[in-house]
Design an enzyme around this catalytic site. Structure first.
Site, short mmCIF file in Angstrom:
data_model
loop_
_atom_site.label_atom_id
_atom_site.label_comp_id
_atom_site.label_asym_id
_atom_site.label_seq_id
_atom_site.Cartn_x
_atom_site.Cartn_y
_atom_site.Cartn_z
CE LYS A 27 -3.84 0.18 2.59
NZ LYS A 27 -5.13 0.65 2.09
CG HIS A 466 -13.81 -11.20 4.07
ND1 HIS A 466 -14.06 -12.52 4.37
CD2 HIS A 466 -12.53 -10.97 4.41
CE1 HIS A 466 -12.97 -13.05 4.90
NE2 HIS A 466 -12.03 -12.13 4.93
CD GLU A 756 11.10 -46.26 -4.34
OE1 GLU A 756 10.11 -45.55 -4.17
OE2 GLU A 756 11.04 -47.37 -4.89
CB SER A 775 12.50 -42.65 -11.82
OG SER A 775 11.35 -41.90 -11.55
CE1 TYR A 862 10.56 -38.89 -15.58
CE2 TYR A 862 12.61 -39.14 -16.81
CZ TYR A 862 11.65 -39.65 -15.93
OH TYR A 862 11.79 -40.92 -15.43
C1 PEP Z 1 7.66 -42.81 -4.53
O1 PEP Z 1 8.00 -43.49 -3.56
O2 PEP Z 1 7.90 -41.60 -4.63
C2 PEP Z 1 6.93 -43.41 -5.63
C3 PEP Z 1 6.65 -42.72 -6.72
O3 PEP Z 1 6.48 -44.66 -5.47
P1 PEP Z 1 5.19 -45.05 -4.60
O4 PEP Z 1 4.49 -43.79 -4.28
O5 PEP Z 1 4.40 -45.95 -5.46
O6 PEP Z 1 5.82 -45.73 -3.45
MG MG Z 2 7.98 -45.62 -3.73
#
Ligand code: PEP
Ligand code: MG
Length: 885
Positions: A27, A466, A756, A775, A862
Site C-alpha cells: 500500500k 470479503h 527412493e 527416477s 523430466y
Molecule cells: C515414490 O515413492 O515416490 C513413488 C513414486 O512410489 P510409490 O508412491 O508408489 O511408493
Molecule cells: Mg515408492
C-alpha cells in the site's frame, strides 16, 4: 547515517517508489508511486516494515528516533493540507492503516477519522457545516478505535446503536440525526470506560500512537497468522503503517467511495469493472451492508444507477486514471477511490487478485496489446492457480433444481453438505466430508472454514465483499450476495422461497453463473483451448524440463496426453493386479505353495498384463513409458474381512484356516520397510520375469505388427544396494533377449531404478553402473529420510506445519534442504559413473510448482505427475527458466 523509518508522500512528491514494497509494504509503495505520477492522492507518510520487525525484536518497543520522524512528517502533511492535527478550529484527521509486502485483504486493522475528540469535532462541524456528518464520523472513530486499539468487543457498541434505533423507531443508520449520533458518542465512550476501565483517549497524539501500536500489533493477530500460513508469507516480513490525511466519501450526495478493477477479475474481460456507494465511507463497500452500485453498465446486469450516470465527470476522470495505471504498472490494478464533494481521490492501487481464467486472459490480452512480452505473460499466471481451471464445471446436460441466484464471485462447480460456521466446516472437512460454508457474510475470522470448504455461499455482500475477494484468492468456488436466501444460524437452516435447506443437506454452487442448486449436480471436465492453449504454447517454448505423467491405464494415459504429457514417468503395475477379473489369479499366485503353483497362476496373469501394456503403448504413441515392476508387499493383495477369506478359501478349494495361516505368515509389523519392492523380485524372481515378459511381448508385437517405435523403460523399485539391481538387471536382460529372439525383432529397451532410499542416493555412483536411468521416488525418499511413515504422519504433520516446526508438509512440497540434497547428491554421483544418465522424478512432488523449479535447477531431465497436474508442472517448468535468480 541514521536509519530512515518514515517515508513521506504528497502533492506530486514522494520519498518512496513502487519497487520499495519490502520496506514500505504494498500500500505504502503504491501510494508513493501514484503520488509521483501526479495522481490525486491525499498526503501522508509510511512507517516502514523494518520498524515492525524492530518492534517485535525489542519486546514491542519502537526504535529511537521514530517519534521525532513521525512528528516531522505530520507537520509536512499539516502544511500541505492547511490544517493542524488536534486544532480546535481546523483539525487534520488521519487514517491509520496496515500495509504488508504481500496483500492480506482484511486481515489486519484500519482506523479512520483519527484525531477526533470533543473539541476537534467542533472544528469539523464548522468546516463541513454538517453536524450530523461530524458526529457520525466521531462515533465511527470511537467504534473502530475501541475495537482495534482497546480490544473491546465491538458487539457491545453495536448493541447500543441497535437500541438507539429501536428507541427512535428507525431501521437504518442513515435515519439517525446529529443529536442521536452525539448522544451515541457519549454513550459509547462511557461504555468503553465501563468495559475497559480506561477513558477513551482525548489527546490526538495518544490516539495516533495507540493506533500505530495496534496496527503493528495486528501483524500477530490469529487471523493474520492463519492467512500468512495459508499463503506462505513469512512472519519476519512485518507490516508497514500508513498514516494519511482523511478524505470523506460520506459528506453528502456529492460524495462517494468505491473499489474497482481495471479489468474483470473473474473473467479477465477488458472493461472497467467496479462498485461504488454514494455518501459512504470506504469500509461500507467492503462490509457489504449496503448493496453497492456498478461504476458503469458495461456488463449491464444491475438496475441501480451507475457512477457513470450519477457522477459523469468523476467517472471520466477515473477512466483516465485506469488507463494511466495500466500503462504505468503494466498489470491489472485493483483500486480504491473516494469522492469528497465532487473531487476524486485515489486511496490505493495494487495488482488485482484474479481467478486463473482471468489471469490467463489478461496475460494473453496484454501480450497482444503490446503492454508486456510473452515471457512476462507466462510469469503472470501462477502454476498453483492453474489448478482452478483444470477442475470440472457443471454438465450442461444435467438436470438441476435452481434454488436461487447470487453473484458469480469465484468460478468452479462444487457440491457438498451445508454447514453454517467456519469451525464446523473445518471439523467436517477433517473427517473427509465435502462441505459448503453458508454465511450471511464472511469475515476474516472465517478464513480457516473457507479454506476447508469446497465452496462458499453468502446472502449479503458484493463482488468485492470479503467472501468474494478471499475466495477468488484461494481459487475457491463462491456465490456471494445471494439475496434470495434467508440464513438463520439459530435453527441451522436457510430459506429460499418456500424451500428449507438444513445443515447437512447437499447443495451445488456454480461460481461462474451464481446459481445455487439443490442436491449434487454432475460435472464435466474442463475445456483447455483458446487463451489457455495460447499460453501453454508459450510455456512449452520456454521450458527445458520435460513433463511426463504417472498413469496406470490407457484412459489416464489419454487424459494426460491431452494435458500435454510427454510420456509416462511411472506406471505402477500393482494397480493392474487389483482389477476385479484378475485379483483371484493374483491371490492364487501369492498363496501357491511352490514355484510350480506360482508359475501356473502367473501364466493366467501374463496375457492381462500384456493387454494393459499394449493399451498404454498405443495411447502414448511412441513416447517414452517407464513401467515399474511390482512394489508393494504381497499381503496387500489378500482379503482381510472374514467373509472374503471364506469366499476365497472356497473358490481356491483350501480351508479357511489354511488361508488365515498364510495371511498371518505374510503379516508384517512395518510393511513399508518390509518385504516389498526389489526384495520381492529377488525372492520371487518369477513375478518380475512375468512382468518383463509382458512388457517386452507388448512392445515387440506393436513394433512388428503395427510399426510402432517403442523404447520400454523397465524400472526396479526400492533398491538399496547395487547388488540387488545387478542381479535383477541380469534377469531382466535375459527375459528381454528371449522375447525379442522369439519375435525376431530387436528393440531398444532401458533398465533403470528408482532412487527412493537414502542409501541408494548416497551410493548412486555404484548404482548408476547398473542403471540406464534414475527416477526419484520422493514419496518413499521423504518417508525414509525423515523416518516418517507415509501412512501415519497425517495424525501429527498438520500440527508440525501449524506450529512452524516445518514450513510445509514434506510429502506435498519437497524438503529441498534435506530430501532435496539427497536427490542432488544422487544426480551428481550418478553422472560420475554414467555420463548423461537420464534423470527424472515420479514422487508426488513432480506436480508441485516449487518442487518442479527445484528439479529444473538441479538439472533433472523430466518430472512426472498425475494427469491433472501436467499443465501445472509445464507452467512451473517455464517459470523455472524465466524467474530471475
Ligand atoms: C515414490 O515413492 O515416490 C513413488 C513414486 O512410489 P510409490 O508412491 O508408489 O511408493
Ligand atoms: Mg515408492
Amino acid at each position: 547515517m541514521a536509519a530512515k523509518y518514515v517515508y513521506f508522500f504528497g502533492a506530486g512528491q514522494a520519498e518512496g517508489r513502487a519497487e520499495m514494497k519490502n520496506l514500505l509494504g504494498g500500500k505504502g509503495a503504491n501510494l508513493a508511486e501514484m503520488t509521483s505520477i501526479n495522481l490525486p492522492v491525499p498526503p501522508g507518510f509510511t512507517i516502514t516494515t523494518e520498524v515492525c520487525t524492530e518492534f517485535y525484536k525489542n519486546s514491542r518497543n519502537y526504535p529511537a528516533g521514530l517519534k521525532d520522524e513521525v512528528q516531522a512528517n505530520l507537520r509536512r502533511v499539516e502544511e500541505l493540507m492547511g490544517k493542524k492535527f488536534g486544532d480546535p478550529q481546523n483539525p487534520l484527521l488521519v487514517s491509520v492503516r496496515s500495509g504488508a509486502r504481500a496483500s492480506m485483504p482484511g486481515m489486519m486493522d484500519t482506523i479512520l477519522n483519527l484525531g477526533l475528540n470533543d473539541t476537534t469535532v467542533q472544528g469539523i462541524i464548522a468546516q463541513s457545516r454538517d453536524e450530523r456528518f461530524a458526529y457520525d464520523a466521531y462515533r465511527r472513530f470511537v467504534q473502530m478505535y475501541s475495537d482495534v486499539v482497546m480490544g473491546m468487543n465491538k458487539d457491545l457498541l453495536e448493541h447500543i446503536l441497535e437500541r438507539k434505533k429501536e428507541e427512535r423507531g428507525v431501521k437504518l443508520d442513515t435515519d439517525l440525526t446529529a443529536a442521536d449520533w452525539k448522544d451515541l458518542v457519549a454513550k459509547f465512550k462511557s461504555k468503553v470506560k465501563e468495559t475497559v476501565g480506561e477513558e477513551f483517549p482525548e489527546d490526538p497524539q495518544a490516539q495516533l500512537w495507540g493506533a500505530i501500536g495496534a496496527v503493528f500489533g495486528s501483524w500477530m493477530n490469529p487471523r493474520a497468522i492463519t492467512y500468512r500460513r495459508l499463503n506462505n508469507i513469512p512472519a519476519e516480513w512485518g507490516t508497514a503503517v500508513n498514516v494519511q490525511s482523511m478524505v470523506f466519501g460520506n459528506m453528502g450526495d456529492d460524495c462517494a467511495t468505491g473499489v474497482a478493477f481495471t479489468r474483470d477479475p473473474s473473467t479477465g474481460e477488458n472493461y472497467f469493472y467496479g462498485e461504488y456507494l454514494v455518501n459512504a465511507q470506504g469500509e461500507d463497500v467492503v462490509a457489504g451492508i449496503r448493496t453497492p452500485q456498478p461504476i458503469n453498465k458495461v456488463n449491464g446486469e444491475s438496475e441501480l444507477p451507475s457512477m457513470e450516470e450519477v457522477m459523469p465527470e468523476c467517472y471520466q476522470q477515473l477512466v483516465g486514471i485506469r488507463g494511466i495505471l495500466e500503462k504505468h504498472y503494466k498489470d491489472m490494478q485493483d483500486i480504491e477511490f473516494t469522492i469528497e464533494k465532487g473531487k476524486l481521490y485515489m486511496l490505493q492501487t495494487r495488482n488485482g487478485k484474479r481467478t486463473a481464467k482471468a489471469a490467463i486472459k489478461i496475460a494473453v490480452d496484454m501480450v497482444k496489446e503490446g503492454l508486456i512480452d510473452e515471457k512476462t505473460g507466462v510469469l503472470r499466471v501462477s502454476p498453483s492457480q492453474l489448478d482452478q481451471l483444470l477442475h470440472p464445471s457443471l454438465d450442461p446436460k444435467a438436470k438441476k433444481t435452481v434454488l436461487c441466484k447470487g453473484l458469480p464471485a469465484s468460478p468452479g462447480a462444487v457440491s457438498g453438505e451445508v454447514v453454517f460456521t467456519a469451525d464446523e466446516a473445518e471439523a467436517e472437512a477433517k473427517i473427509g466430508k465435502k462441505v459448503i460454508l453458508v454465511r450471511v457474510e464472511t469475515s476474516p475470522e472465517d478464513i480457516h472454514g473457507m479454506h476447508a470448504a469446497q465452496g462458499i455461499l453468502t446472502s449479503r455482500g458484493g463482488m468485492t465483499s470479503h467472501a468474494a475477494v478471499v475466495a477468488r484468492g484461494m481459487g475457491k468456488c463462491c456465490v456471494a450476495g445471494c439475496g434470495g436466501i434467508n440464513v438463520d444460524y439459530g435453527t441451522e437452516q436457510f430459506l429460499s422461497g418456500n424451500v428449507t435447506v438444513k445443515k447437512g443437506d447437499i447443495i451445488t454452487l456454480d461460481g461462474s453463473t451464481g446459481e445455487v442448486m439443490l442436491g449434487a449436480v454432475p460435472t464435466v471436465p474442463p475445456q483447455l483451448t483458446g487463451d489457455f492453449g495460447i499460453l501453454m504454447e508459450w510455456v512449452d517454448r520456454y521450458r527445458r524440463l520435460k513433463v511426463r505423467t504417472n498413469a496406470d491405464t490407457p484412459h489416464d494415459s489419454k487424459v494426460a496426453r491431452e494435458f500435454g504429457a510427454e510420456g509416462i514417468g511411472l506406471c505402477r503395475t500393482e494397480h493392474m493386479f487389483f482389477e476385479a477379473d484378475r485379483i483371484a489369479a493374483v491371490r492364487e499366485m501369492i498363496l501357491a505353495e511352490d514355484l510350480e503353483g506360482r508359475e501356473r497362476a502367473l501364466a493366467k496373469i501374463i496375457p492381462m498384463q500384456k493387454g494393459d501394456f499394449i493399451g498404454i503403448f498405443r495411447e502414448m504413441k511412441g513416447l517414452p513409458v517407464t513401467i515399474r515392476l511390482l512394489d508393494p508387499p504381497l499381503h496387500e493383495f489378500l482379503p482381510q474381512e472374514e467373509k472374503d477369506i471364506e469366499a476365497l478359501a472356497k473358490s481356491m478349494k483350501v480351508s479357511p484356516q489354511a488361508l488365515r495361516n498364510k495371511i498371518e505368515f505374510l503379516h508384517e509389523f512395518n510393511p513399508m520397510l518390509g518385504h516389498r519392492g526389489c526384495r520381492l523380485g529377488l525372492t520371487y524372481p518369477e513375478i518380475y520375469d512375468m512382468q518383463v515378459r509382458a512388457i517386452m511381448e507388448a512392445a515387440c508385437e506393436l513394433t512388428k505388427n503395427e510399426g510402432y517405435s517403442i523404447v520400454p523403460e523397465i524400472m526396479i523399485p526400492l533398491v538399496a544396494v547395487v547388488e540387488e539391481l545387478k542381479r535383477l538387471r541380469e534377469n531382466a536382460i535375459r527375459v528381454c533377449e528371449e522375447v525379442m529372439a522369439g519375435y525376431g525383432v530387436k528393440i531398444d529397451y532401458l533398465i533403470g531404478t528408482m532412487i527412493e532410499l537414502p542409501r541408494a542416493a548416497l551410493t548412486a555412483d555404484e548404482i548408476a553402473r547398473e542403471a540406464d536411468f534414475f527416477s526419484f521416488g520422493t514419496n518413499d525418499l521423504t518417508q525414509t529420510t525423515f523416518g516418517l511413515s507415509r501412512d501415519d504422519a497425517g495424525k501429527f504433520l498438520p500440527f508440525y506445519v501449524e506450529s512452524n516446526l516445518l514450513p510445509e508438509d514434506p510429502f506435498v512440497s519437497l524438503d529441498q534442504a534435506g530430501v532435496g540434497q539427497l536427490v542432488k547428491i544422487a544426480c551428481e554421483k550418478g553422472r560420475t559413473t554414467r555420463n548423461g544418465i537420464k534423470l527424472g522424478i515420479c514422487g508426488e512432488h513432480g506436480g508441485d510448482p516449487s518442487s518442479v523449479i527445484f528439479c529444473h535447477d538441479i538439472g533433472l531431465d523430466y518430472v512426472s505427475c498425475s494427469p491433472f497436474r501436467v499443465p501445472i508442472a509445464r507452467l512451473a517448468a517455464a517459470h523455472a527458466v524465466l524467474i530471475a535468480k
